[in-house]
Each structure stands twice: as structure tokens, then as C-alpha cells.
Write a protein that holds these residues in place. Structure first.
Motif, PDB file in Angstrom:
ATOM      1  N   HIS A  90      20.993  -2.387  12.821  1.00 54.05           N
ATOM      2  CA  HIS A  90      20.365  -1.505  11.835  1.00 54.05           C
ATOM      3  C   HIS A  90      18.850  -1.619  11.835  1.00 54.05           C
ATOM      4  O   HIS A  90      18.179  -0.771  11.277  1.00 54.05           O
ATOM      5  N   VAL A  91      18.315  -2.706  12.422  1.00 55.00           N
ATOM      6  CA  VAL A  91      16.864  -2.864  12.382  1.00 55.00           C
ATOM      7  C   VAL A  91      16.207  -2.388  13.671  1.00 55.00           C
ATOM      8  O   VAL A  91      15.013  -2.492  13.828  1.00 55.00           O
ATOM      9  N   HIS A  92      17.009  -1.887  14.604  1.00 57.36           N
ATOM     10  CA  HIS A  92      16.413  -1.370  15.832  1.00 57.36           C
ATOM     11  C   HIS A  92      15.456  -0.235  15.482  1.00 57.36           C
ATOM     12  O   HIS A  92      15.816   0.730  14.826  1.00 57.36           O
ATOM     13  N   GLY A  93      14.235  -0.376  15.898  1.00 56.38           N
ATOM     14  CA  GLY A  93      13.226   0.612  15.512  1.00 56.38           C
ATOM     15  C   GLY A  93      12.775   0.461  14.077  1.00 56.38           C
ATOM     16  O   GLY A  93      12.091   1.318  13.548  1.00 56.38           O
ATOM     17  N   TRP A  94      13.158  -0.686  13.435  1.00 57.28           N
ATOM     18  CA  TRP A  94      12.785  -0.974  12.049  1.00 57.28           C
ATOM     19  C   TRP A  94      13.317   0.069  11.072  1.00 57.28           C
ATOM     20  O   TRP A  94      12.718   0.357  10.061  1.00 57.28           O
ATOM     21  N   ASN A 162      12.080 -14.605  13.717  1.00 52.89           N
ATOM     22  CA  ASN A 162      10.755 -14.025  13.486  1.00 52.89           C
ATOM     23  C   ASN A 162      10.411 -14.052  12.001  1.00 52.89           C
ATOM     24  O   ASN A 162       9.281 -14.362  11.613  1.00 52.89           O
ATOM     25  N   TYR A 163      11.394 -13.742  11.167  1.00 52.03           N
ATOM     26  CA  TYR A 163      11.167 -13.771   9.714  1.00 52.03           C
ATOM     27  C   TYR A 163      10.886 -15.193   9.244  1.00 52.03           C
ATOM     28  O   TYR A 163       9.919 -15.446   8.514  1.00 52.03           O
ATOM     29  N   LEU A 164      11.728 -16.139   9.658  1.00 51.40           N
ATOM     30  CA  LEU A 164      11.577 -17.524   9.208  1.00 51.40           C
ATOM     31  C   LEU A 164      10.217 -18.091   9.608  1.00 51.40           C
ATOM     32  O   LEU A 164       9.519 -18.694   8.782  1.00 51.40           O
ATOM     33  N   ILE A 218       1.781  -8.266  12.446  1.00 50.41           N
ATOM     34  CA  ILE A 218       2.298  -6.896  12.447  1.00 50.41           C
ATOM     35  C   ILE A 218       2.005  -6.219  13.789  1.00 50.41           C
ATOM     36  O   ILE A 218       2.859  -5.494  14.340  1.00 50.41           O
ATOM     37  N   TRP A 219       0.819  -6.454  14.329  1.00 58.11           N
ATOM     38  CA  TRP A 219       0.483  -5.886  15.648  1.00 58.11           C
ATOM     39  C   TRP A 219       1.448  -6.389  16.703  1.00 58.11           C
ATOM     40  O   TRP A 219       1.929  -5.626  17.547  1.00 58.11           O
ATOM     41  N   GLY A 225       8.246  -6.809  21.971  1.00 55.19           N
ATOM     42  CA  GLY A 225       9.635  -6.722  21.532  1.00 55.19           C
ATOM     43  C   GLY A 225      10.089  -7.952  20.772  1.00 55.19           C
ATOM     44  O   GLY A 225       9.964  -9.083  21.243  1.00 55.19           O
ATOM     45  N   VAL A 226      10.607  -7.764  19.558  1.00 53.94           N
ATOM     46  CA  VAL A 226      11.171  -8.846  18.754  1.00 53.94           C
ATOM     47  C   VAL A 226      12.539  -8.403  18.249  1.00 53.94           C
ATOM     48  O   VAL A 226      12.817  -7.211  18.118  1.00 53.94           O
ATOM     49  N   ASP A 227      13.398  -9.384  17.988  1.00 47.71           N
ATOM     50  CA  ASP A 227      14.763  -9.067  17.557  1.00 47.71           C
ATOM     51  C   ASP A 227      14.806  -8.473  16.153  1.00 47.71           C
ATOM     52  O   ASP A 227      15.658  -7.646  15.845  1.00 47.71           O
TER      53      ASP A 227
END
Length: 307
Positions: A90-94, A162-164, A218-219, A225-227
Motif C-alpha cells: 500500500h505504500v508503493h509510491g507513498w 527507514n521509519y525507525l 525527504i530528498w 529507493g526505500v521500502d
């Protein structure tokens, strides 16, 4: 001392990295449970309950974490691959942030009340009244804060590496910025009765460094590419630029509250460090004090942003 600090840090990194890289949730959950239980032992010792009572407190923290996770049905002991894969779809492409398969939202909103109202009250009146609070009540508060922190740690790991890491780096950036900003520009003391070295200028510098960190992160999220998106990208998506900066300022301020809160407890106990469990670094509480509020409050912001 420096050699000791480096050796301890290298050992901790060597232990932590495999659990961060593992897709399964349980290695990270168990490792952090050990550390948070040690923090419970330290909390008890700093609050007039050493010896066997401190050991019981550490065990109570571990038992409380496991019990709450089991009661809420959190998949912290499982493999998590299927859950993470489905959520990351669901987060593909944010399109939709990875939120909603962990602890209920009311837990993180309760953390806001505990830390914002309680934190302000403790820092305002703690130097006068902290020791007058019944010992068992202080230990119960420590139990609640540490269980909340562990749940937030595991939930943040489930949200994606990435979030952690972005939450960890926010706290580290705020601390580094405050240290150098305070040494360079510090004139107005923040809480001289608790931590004489901290200044308002240090806080503002910490917020500036966190803002720069967020812009760079953010950049990277957008161009490499990040998961899953970081805390900063999710705040930007949910709140817009101004709201994101306000949220980051709030989290930076709360990291200072966490640091000051632990400093207050140590000062009341007449201790320099929470323990000597980590040679060269002091105790576990010394290393996670600023994370205690930031971890659950960052998830509270995610709840408000994305429901």
C-alpha cells in the motif's frame, strides 16, 4: 574512558544490527525487551527501591511488555513477513503510509497526555515534590513509561527500518544540535535547577538541525529507493510543510523533556549515571531518556495524520 566507550558502542552495534536486518519481529523485540527491563531495574534503584525490589521491577517491566503485547494481539513474536509485505504494497509510491497493524491508536494518544501534561508538571514542580510522591507510585509511573516505550519501539520497527532509523536520528540530531548550539550561543538557562548546562539557544539549535535532517531525509526518500517512507516523509504527507515543521519542533522539545526528566530523577537520587551497565556510557536510561517520549509521540502524530 574513550576506548571503553568505543568498545561498548561497537559491541552494542554488533548485537543490534542483526536484529534490525531480520524480517522477523521477534529478535528485535526480545533484544529491546532485555534493555527496557534493565532500564526498569535502574529506575527502581533511582527511586529508593534498590536490591531485590529493583530486580522485581525489571521483571515487572518485562512481564508488563509481554502481557500487553499478548493482550492486544500484537504480532511481535511472529515472522511478520506476510503482514509487512501486504502493508508495504500500500505504500508503493507513498499512496498510503504503513500504519494500522500494530497497537491501537488510543495507546499513543494516552502517551501524549502522560508526557505532555505529566512531563510539564514534573519539570515545573519535580525538584520540590518528586521525592514526596510515594515510592510505589513513582515505580508504577516508570513501569507505564517503559512499557509504552517498548511497544513504540516494536511498532516503529514494524513500520519499517527507514521509519525507525529516522526517529532515532531525530533524537540524536536534536541532542547534537543542542549540545553545540548551547556551547556556542547559550545564554538563557533552560532548567538550571535540573541541568545547568542546557539552554534555550541549544533547544532552538536542536530544532534547526532536526529541520535540516528532515529536508535531507525527504530528498533521499524521494530520490533513492526505500521500502517505506520515513517519519519525515509521512509527516509531510499528512500535515504539509508547515505542519511537519511544527510536529518536528514538538518532538524535538519532547526529547529535551525526556532528557530533563531523567536528569531530575538522577539529581534527586544523587547519582551521576543511571547505572554502570554500559561501560563508558553509564546506564540504559542514560541512552534512551530522550527516546522514551519521542517514540510513542511520533506514533501518536502518525495516528493523527493518517487515522
Amino acid at each position: 574512558m574513550l576506548k571503553q566507550r568505543v568498545i561498548t558502542a561497537l559491541i552494542l552495534v554488533a548485537i543490534l544490527l542483526p536484529t534490525l536486518a531480520a524480517q522477523a519481529a521477534w529478535p528485535f523485540a526480545i533484544l529491546t525487551l532485555v534493555f527496557i527491563s534493565a532500564a526498569g531495574w535502574e529506575w527502581s534503584r533511582l527511586n529508593d527501591a534498590p536490591g531485590v525490589r529493583a530486580i522485581i521491577m525489571g521483571a515487572a517491566v518485562a512481564g508488563g511488555c509481554a502481557t500487553v503485547a499478548q493482550y492486544l494481539g500484537l504480532p511481535v513474536w511472529g515472522q511478520m513477513q506476510a503482514v509487512v509485505s501486504e502493508a508495504q504494497g500500500h505504500v508503493h509510491g507513498w499512496g498510503h503510509p504503513l500504519v494500522g497493524f500494530g497497537a491501537p491508536a488510543f495507546i499513543w494518544l494516552a502517551a501524549v497526555l502522560i508526557w505532555v501534561i505529566g512531563g510539564v508538571a514534573v519539570l515545573r514542580y519535580g525538584t520540590l515534590y518528586w521525592k514526596q510522591v510515594p515510592r510505589d507510585l513513582r515505580r508504577l509511573l516508570g513501569l507505564a513509561l517503559l512499557v509504552l516505550a517498548w511497544l513504540a519501539l516494536v511498532e516503529s520497527k514494524m513500520q519499517g527500518l527507514n521509519y525507525l532509523l529516522s526517529v532515532f536520528c531525530l533524537v540524536w540530531a536534536a541532542d547534537i544540535g543542542a549540545y553545540f548550539g548551547g556551547r556556542t550561543f547559550g545564554k538563557r538557562k533552560l532548567a538550571p535547577s535540573i541541568s545547568p548546562g542546557k539552554s534555550w539557544e541549544g533547544v532552538w539549535t536542536g530544532m534547526l538541525v532536526v529541520g535540516l535532517l528532515a529536508a535531507g531525509w525527504i530528498w533521499i526518500d524521494r530520490n533513492i529507493g526505500v521500502d517505506s517512507p520515513s517519519l519525515y516523509s509521512r509527516l509531510l504527507m499528512g500535515l504539509g510543510p508547515v505542519g511537519m515543521l511544527a510536529a518536528l519542533a514538538f518532538l524535538t522539545g519532547m526529547s529535551v523533556v525526556g532528557d530533563l526528566f531523567e536528569s531530575l530523577i538522577k539529581r534527586q537520587a544523587g547519582a551521576k549515571d543511571s547505572s554502570q551497565l554500559l561501560p563508558g556510557h553509564g546506564g540504559v536510561l542514560d541512552r534512551i531518556d530522550a527516546l522514551l517520549p519521542v517514540l510513542p509521540l511520533s506514533l501518536a502524530l502518525m495516528t493523527l495524520c493518517h487515522g
